[in-house]
Each structure stands twice: as structure tokens, then as C-alpha cells.
Scaffold this motif. Structure first.
Motif, PDB file in Angstrom:
ATOM      1  N   PRO A 127      41.617  45.329  36.806  1.00 36.68           N
ATOM      2  CA  PRO A 127      41.641  44.335  37.873  1.00 36.68           C
ATOM      3  C   PRO A 127      42.116  42.981  37.338  1.00 36.68           C
ATOM      4  O   PRO A 127      41.734  42.573  36.253  1.00 36.68           O
TER       5      PRO A 127
ATOM      6  N   ASN B  94      44.320  45.191  41.935  1.00 39.22           N
ATOM      7  CA  ASN B  94      42.982  45.793  41.895  1.00 39.22           C
ATOM      8  C   ASN B  94      41.854  44.769  41.986  1.00 39.22           C
ATOM      9  O   ASN B  94      40.727  45.048  41.605  1.00 39.22           O
ATOM     10  N   SER B  95      42.126  43.580  42.482  1.00 42.75           N
ATOM     11  CA  SER B  95      41.116  42.517  42.521  1.00 42.75           C
ATOM     12  C   SER B  95      40.139  42.711  43.674  1.00 42.75           C
ATOM     13  O   SER B  95      40.517  43.130  44.755  1.00 42.75           O
ATOM     14  N   THR B  96      38.880  42.389  43.405  1.00 44.57           N
ATOM     15  CA  THR B  96      37.869  42.366  44.464  1.00 44.57           C
ATOM     16  C   THR B  96      37.385  40.931  44.694  1.00 44.57           C
ATOM     17  O   THR B  96      36.402  40.711  45.376  1.00 44.57           O
TER      18      THR B  96
ATOM     19  N   GLN C  83      34.086  48.084  37.740  1.00 48.38           N
ATOM     20  CA  GLN C  83      35.503  48.303  38.001  1.00 48.38           C
ATOM     21  C   GLN C  83      36.096  48.943  36.750  1.00 48.38           C
ATOM     22  O   GLN C  83      36.746  48.281  35.946  1.00 48.38           O
TER      23      GLN C  83
END
Length: 122
Positions: free
Chosen positions: A34, A40-42, A109
């Protein structure tokens, strides 16, 4: 058995790890990693705004490396030279901002384990 087979096997393993397996795991780990505000970032919009306009994302992805230690292939990531946070991203963590717990946790992650635990051909 032919004399010296173990030494030749280890030499072949070293070449395979450095030229084939290591680069494949490294590439997959970078792809799964991420990136804050990117792949892929949250991260939420609030978190991204709090980071400031001068924040340069990708330190964790860019810190992924591999090398041989003896005959063991080591794949790892630190996050940056001054902060080692790869484990917290990989395994999940409590969210703390400016020294204060926010009362919730960030889910794992996995990017290193996802890259390592794959069935690969020769």
C-alpha cells in the motif's frame, strides 16, 4: 553421491535466489504494497490532508529489498531510514495520531507475506 555436491547445490541456490526468486518476490511485494494515498491505499481524505502537500508517498514500497545472508534469501521492508513501520502495516496496528490513541485499529495490509507465500514455477 558425487563428492562436493552440497557445495554445488548451495552455489546453484545462491544464483537462483539472486537472479530469479528474489527479484520475483521483490516485484510482487512492491505491487502489493500500500502507498499512502496511492496504490492499495486505505487512507482517508482526512489522513491524506493531514500529511500535508510536501508529503512524498511510497517510502514503504521503495524500502522493499532482498539479499542473501549466507545462503538464506532475506526479503524485507523498513518504511524509511528514520522510521521502521513495515511490520505495523503488514500485521495491523492501533491508530495513534500526535501521541494520542484514536480508539480504533488499522487492519493488516499484508504485502510481504502475500508476495512470499505464492506457488512459483522454476
Amino acid at each position: 553421491m558425487t563428492a562436493g555436491w552440497q557445495g554445488r547445490l548451495l552455489e546453484d541456490w545462491d544464483v537462483y535466489a539472486e537472479t530469479n526468486l528474489g527479484p520475483k518476490i521483490w516485484e510482487d511485494a512492491r505491487r502489493y504494497c500500500p502507498v499512502f494515498g496511492g496504490q492499495n491505499s486505505t487512507a482517508t481524505a482526512v489522513s491524506i490532508a493531514a500529511a500535508g502537500s510536501d508529503y512524498e508517498p511510497g517510502a514503504l514500497r521503495d524500502s522493499i529489498e532482498f539479499h542473501l545472508a549466507g545462503h538464506s534469501l532475506i526479503v524485507g521492508a523498513s518504511g524509511s531510514a528514520d522510521r521502521e513501520y513495515a511490520l505495523f502495516v503488514e500485521m495491523g496496528h492501533r491508530v495513534v495520531a500526535w501521541g494520542k490513541s484514536m480508539g480504533y485499529s488499522k487492519a493488516p495490509q499484508s504485502f510481504l507475506r502475500a508476495a512470499l507465500y505464492q506457488v512459483r514455477g522454476l
